[in-house]
Design an enzyme around this catalytic site. Structure first.
Site, PDB file in Angstrom:
ATOM      1  CG  ASN A   1      -7.445  -4.379  -4.600  1.00  0.00           C
ATOM      2  OD1 ASN A   1      -8.574  -4.595  -5.033  1.00  0.00           O
ATOM      3  ND2 ASN A   1      -7.222  -3.566  -3.577  1.00  0.00           N
TER       4      ASN A   1
ATOM      5  CB  VAL B   1       0.964   0.390  -8.749  1.00  0.00           C
ATOM      6  CG1 VAL B   1       0.869  -0.728  -7.722  1.00  0.00           C
ATOM      7  CG2 VAL B   1      -0.279   1.281  -8.723  1.00  0.00           C
TER       8      VAL B   1
ATOM      9  CE  LYS C   1     -10.882  -0.523 -11.574  1.00  0.00           C
ATOM     10  NZ  LYS C   1      -9.909  -1.403 -10.882  1.00  0.00           N
TER      11      LYS C   1
ATOM     12  CB  ALA D   1     -17.283  -4.100  -3.274  1.00  0.00           C
TER      13      ALA D   1
ATOM     14  CE1 TYR E   1     -11.860   2.845 -10.454  1.00  0.00           C
ATOM     15  CE2 TYR E   1     -14.075   2.205 -11.127  1.00  0.00           C
ATOM     16  CZ  TYR E   1     -12.932   1.978 -10.380  1.00  0.00           C
ATOM     17  OH  TYR E   1     -12.866   0.862  -9.572  1.00  0.00           O
TER      18      TYR E   1
ATOM     19  CG  ASP F   1      -2.193   0.809   0.993  1.00  0.00           C
ATOM     20  OD1 ASP F   1      -3.192   0.212   0.547  1.00  0.00           O
ATOM     21  OD2 ASP F   1      -2.183   2.030   1.223  1.00  0.00           O
TER      22      ASP F   1
END
Length: 260
Positions: free
Chosen positions: A103, A77, A172, A201, A168, A48
């Site tokens: 993730n 990342v 994706k 989620a 976004y 993280d």
């Protein structure tokens, strides 16, 4: 519909080593780490960008699961040097990484006509480019061993439209295309790459960042009248990471009950 009972582990990842990005806190990444341990992984490295939250998550995983082979590594990342350092460290700590779960992702809410380049670029760089960087370097390492599994976190927004989510959704959709193309290349040396595409989620961090009215609207679109629990998404990640999905590669598995 009420939330189902938590599914206990069945040893799906017994003896496997796991690396997960953006796994600190209360979201899908942390749940995936917990599920991986419950499914019998031999060791796990979580990463993280938030050092304090990462350290707390490592200790929480150890305390709640009893697993001592839990390690944390701060990394971004969006920075190639961090990506290589993360994977190299995980390789050393775990004696090789069997499973990588990408993730890490970043989302904001903004109408396209109001969005400046820096906001667009940041979301793309973390969500799409970050997944590419991790996948690219991990493929190089796994190629030498001739086996391995990579699981990416995509989104149904890669298929479906939603206002204020152009950046976004584009990122994706890119993760989905990356998954399919990289999987064909990786198949040549025994590595599988698949992705899960959640619709919604709900977790504590999302509730802090998204308006309550928006979350209620999104949940109303779900057939079950609720968003997924993070562990329900993590369960699909465990399936894709396990040998139960041995014939699957380049696939995007939807975790959704959306009616439209």
């Amino acid at each position: 519909m009420k939330v189902p009972e938590y599914v206990q582990g069945h040893g799906l990842l017994k003896g496997k080593s796991v690396l997960i990005t953006a796994a600190a806190g209360a979201g899908i990444g942390f749940s995936a780490a917990q599920r991986a341990i419950e499914e019998g992984c031999s060791g796990i490295v979580i990463s993280d960008i938030h050092e304090g939250r990462l350290a707390a998550s490592v200790e929480k995983l150890k305390a709640e699961t009893g697993c001592e082979q839990v390690y944390g590594k701060v990394g971004n990342v969006a920075v190639e040097e961090d990506v290589q350092a993360l994977i190299n460290t995980a390789e050393e700590l775990l004696g090789g990484v069997d499973i990588l779960i990408n993730n890490a992702g970043l989302g904001t809410t903004k109408l396209l006509i109001e969005m400046e380049d820096p906001e667009w670029n940041k979301v793309i760089d973390v969500t799409l480019n970050g997944t590419m960087r991790m996948t690219r370097y991990m493929m190089k390492v796994m190629k030498q061993r001739g086996h391995g599994v990579i699981v990416n976190n995509a989104s149904v927004l890669g298929w479906r439209a939603q206002k204020e989510q152009a950046h976004y959704a584009a990122a994706k959709a890119g993760v989905m295309a990356l998954t399919r193309c990289a999987a064909l290349e990786a198949a040549d040396f025994g590595v599988r790459i698949n992705a899960v595409a959640p619709s919604l989620a709900v977790h504590a961090m999302l509730k802090k960042s998204a308006p309550e009215e928006l979350l209620a609207e999104l949940e109303s679109r779900e057939a079950y009248g609720r968003g997924a629990e993070v562990w329900e998404v993590a369960n699909i990640m465990m399936f894709l990471a396990s040998d139960y999905s041995s014939y699957m590669t380049g696939e995007i598995v939807s975790c959704s009950s959306q009616r439209a």
